[in-house]
Write a protein that holds these residues in place. Structure first.
Motif, PDB file in Angstrom:
ATOM      1  N   ARG A 122     -68.159  42.055  29.030  1.00  0.00           N
ATOM      2  CA  ARG A 122     -68.713  41.924  27.692  1.00  0.00           C
ATOM      3  C   ARG A 122     -67.630  41.348  26.789  1.00  0.00           C
ATOM      4  O   ARG A 122     -66.465  41.696  26.908  1.00  0.00           O
ATOM      5  N   ASP A 123     -68.042  40.481  25.886  1.00  0.00           N
ATOM      6  CA  ASP A 123     -67.131  39.924  24.891  1.00  0.00           C
ATOM      7  C   ASP A 123     -67.454  40.516  23.535  1.00  0.00           C
ATOM      8  O   ASP A 123     -68.624  40.636  23.153  1.00  0.00           O
ATOM      9  N   TYR A 124     -66.404  40.872  22.791  1.00  0.00           N
ATOM     10  CA  TYR A 124     -66.545  41.353  21.421  1.00  0.00           C
ATOM     11  C   TYR A 124     -65.768  40.405  20.526  1.00  0.00           C
ATOM     12  O   TYR A 124     -64.599  40.111  20.793  1.00  0.00           O
ATOM     13  N   PHE A 125     -66.426  39.914  19.487  1.00  0.00           N
ATOM     14  CA  PHE A 125     -65.792  38.986  18.560  1.00  0.00           C
ATOM     15  C   PHE A 125     -65.350  39.737  17.323  1.00  0.00           C
ATOM     16  O   PHE A 125     -66.090  40.573  16.802  1.00  0.00           O
ATOM     17  N   LEU A 126     -64.163  39.419  16.866  1.00  0.00           N
ATOM     18  CA  LEU A 126     -63.584  40.108  15.724  1.00  0.00           C
ATOM     19  C   LEU A 126     -63.126  39.109  14.680  1.00  0.00           C
ATOM     20  O   LEU A 126     -62.877  37.939  14.993  1.00  0.00           O
ATOM     21  N   ARG A 127     -62.984  39.616  13.482  1.00  0.00           N
ATOM     22  CA  ARG A 127     -62.468  38.816  12.371  1.00  0.00           C
ATOM     23  C   ARG A 127     -61.444  39.658  11.629  1.00  0.00           C
ATOM     24  O   ARG A 127     -61.617  40.866  11.475  1.00  0.00           O
ATOM     25  N   LYS A 128     -60.391  39.021  11.186  1.00  0.00           N
ATOM     26  CA  LYS A 128     -59.378  39.721  10.403  1.00  0.00           C
ATOM     27  C   LYS A 128     -59.852  39.754   8.956  1.00  0.00           C
ATOM     28  O   LYS A 128     -60.037  38.718   8.328  1.00  0.00           O
ATOM     29  N   VAL A 129     -60.089  40.957   8.459  1.00  0.00           N
ATOM     30  CA  VAL A 129     -60.605  41.163   7.112  1.00  0.00           C
ATOM     31  C   VAL A 129     -59.610  42.027   6.355  1.00  0.00           C
ATOM     32  O   VAL A 129     -59.292  43.136   6.789  1.00  0.00           O
ATOM     33  N   ASP A 130     -59.113  41.508   5.241  1.00  0.00           N
ATOM     34  CA  ASP A 130     -58.134  42.241   4.426  1.00  0.00           C
ATOM     35  C   ASP A 130     -56.960  42.736   5.269  1.00  0.00           C
ATOM     36  O   ASP A 130     -56.506  43.868   5.128  1.00  0.00           O
ATOM     37  N   GLY A 131     -56.501  41.905   6.185  1.00  0.00           N
ATOM     38  CA  GLY A 131     -55.332  42.223   6.996  1.00  0.00           C
ATOM     39  C   GLY A 131     -55.594  43.096   8.203  1.00  0.00           C
ATOM     40  O   GLY A 131     -54.670  43.446   8.927  1.00  0.00           O
ATOM     41  N   ALA A 132     -56.846  43.476   8.456  1.00  0.00           N
ATOM     42  CA  ALA A 132     -57.169  44.343   9.591  1.00  0.00           C
ATOM     43  C   ALA A 132     -58.257  43.700  10.449  1.00  0.00           C
ATOM     44  O   ALA A 132     -59.206  43.120   9.930  1.00  0.00           O
ATOM     45  N   TRP A 133     -58.105  43.803  11.757  1.00  0.00           N
ATOM     46  CA  TRP A 133     -59.109  43.276  12.679  1.00  0.00           C
ATOM     47  C   TRP A 133     -60.308  44.205  12.695  1.00  0.00           C
ATOM     48  O   TRP A 133     -60.157  45.419  12.764  1.00  0.00           O
ATOM     49  N   ARG A 134     -61.504  43.612  12.642  1.00  0.00           N
ATOM     50  CA  ARG A 134     -62.744  44.369  12.698  1.00  0.00           C
ATOM     51  C   ARG A 134     -63.758  43.600  13.543  1.00  0.00           C
ATOM     52  O   ARG A 134     -63.809  42.370  13.513  1.00  0.00           O
ATOM     53  N   ILE A 135     -64.575  44.336  14.281  1.00  0.00           N
ATOM     54  CA  ILE A 135     -65.651  43.732  15.064  1.00  0.00           C
ATOM     55  C   ILE A 135     -66.666  43.188  14.068  1.00  0.00           C
ATOM     56  O   ILE A 135     -67.020  43.869  13.107  1.00  0.00           O
ATOM     57  N   GLU A 136     -67.113  41.946  14.297  1.00  0.00           N
ATOM     58  CA  GLU A 136     -68.047  41.346  13.340  1.00  0.00           C
ATOM     59  C   GLU A 136     -69.139  40.566  14.048  1.00  0.00           C
ATOM     60  O   GLU A 136     -68.854  39.677  14.861  1.00  0.00           O
ATOM     61  N   LEU A 137     -70.382  40.905  13.699  1.00  0.00           N
ATOM     62  CA  LEU A 137     -71.516  40.126  14.194  1.00  0.00           C
ATOM     63  C   LEU A 137     -71.444  38.731  13.585  1.00  0.00           C
ATOM     64  O   LEU A 137     -71.121  38.578  12.415  1.00  0.00           O
ATOM     65  N   GLY A 138     -71.737  37.731  14.368  1.00  0.00           N
ATOM     66  CA  GLY A 138     -71.729  36.367  13.859  1.00  0.00           C
ATOM     67  C   GLY A 138     -70.376  35.688  13.938  1.00  0.00           C
ATOM     68  O   GLY A 138     -70.251  34.521  13.572  1.00  0.00           O
ATOM     69  N   ALA A 139     -69.360  36.377  14.408  1.00  0.00           N
ATOM     70  CA  ALA A 139     -68.028  35.776  14.486  1.00  0.00           C
ATOM     71  C   ALA A 139     -67.878  34.869  15.712  1.00  0.00           C
ATOM     72  O   ALA A 139     -66.977  34.041  15.754  1.00  0.00           O
ATOM     73  N   GLY A 140     -68.759  35.002  16.691  1.00  0.00           N
ATOM     74  CA  GLY A 140     -68.665  34.207  17.918  1.00  0.00           C
ATOM     75  C   GLY A 140     -68.672  32.706  17.689  1.00  0.00           C
ATOM     76  O   GLY A 140     -67.778  31.999  18.160  1.00  0.00           O
ATOM     77  N   PRO A 141     -69.654  32.172  16.949  1.00  0.00           N
ATOM     78  CA  PRO A 141     -69.670  30.722  16.717  1.00  0.00           C
ATOM     79  C   PRO A 141     -68.426  30.230  15.969  1.00  0.00           C
ATOM     80  O   PRO A 141     -67.886  29.170  16.282  1.00  0.00           O
ATOM     81  N   ARG A 142     -67.959  31.008  15.009  1.00  0.00           N
ATOM     82  CA  ARG A 142     -66.754  30.606  14.260  1.00  0.00           C
ATOM     83  C   ARG A 142     -65.538  30.614  15.165  1.00  0.00           C
ATOM     84  O   ARG A 142     -64.709  29.716  15.120  1.00  0.00           O
TER      85      ARG A 142
END
Length: 143
Positions: A103-123
């Motif tokens: 399984r792949d989980y996509f994350l985004r760095k938000v306010d200096g912290a990594w968080r799992i985010e829906l929709g981050a895969g295409p980006r």
């Protein structure tokens, strides 16, 4: 007042040190322990709002939605195995292994912290493709 500021500073340092792999590991461990608040805290605010809006529209209580999502972060009640991470800018993918499936989980760095985010895969994929294209151009320049 001073102890509170020290605690906030310590929390900020901890948040800055997290890696995408650590976030997914922590989410999976929280899910295995039944800690739905811990699971939720590993997701971006945008994702939490999006999920809870979806559940509300489908008359599903938030607790039930988080419980279902938490079950996907485990295998037979145990944390999934985190295999690898790849980072491109403020987006990352973490590969996990749950039994024989990956399984792949996509994350985004938000306010200096990594968080799992829906929709981050295409980006993430766009950034990875751009990095690969630049790497390919650099290889052509070397020849």
């Amino acid at each position: 007042m001073r102890p509170a500021l020290l605690c906030l500073a310590a929390l900020a340092l901890i948040a800055c040190r997290d890696s995408p792999m650590e976030v997914v590991e922590e989410a999976s461990e929280s899910a295995a322990q039944g800690d739905l608040v811990g699971v939720q805290s590993r997701f971006s605010v945008f994702t939490v709002q999006r999920l809870e809006r979806h559940w509300r529209q489908n008359n599903l209580p938030n607790a039930e939605g988080w419980s279902t999502l938490a079950s996907r972060l485990t295998l037979d009640g145990a944390p999934v195995e985190v295999v690898n991470e790849t980072i491109h800018g403020e987006y990352a993918v973490v590969e996990t292994k749950a039994g024989t499936s990956r399984r792949d989980y996509f994350l985004r760095k938000v306010d200096g912290a990594w968080r799992i985010e829906l929709g981050a895969g295409p980006r993430y994929r766009r950034l990875a493709a751009a990095a690969e294209a630049q790497g390919g151009d650099a290889e052509k320049d070397k020849e």
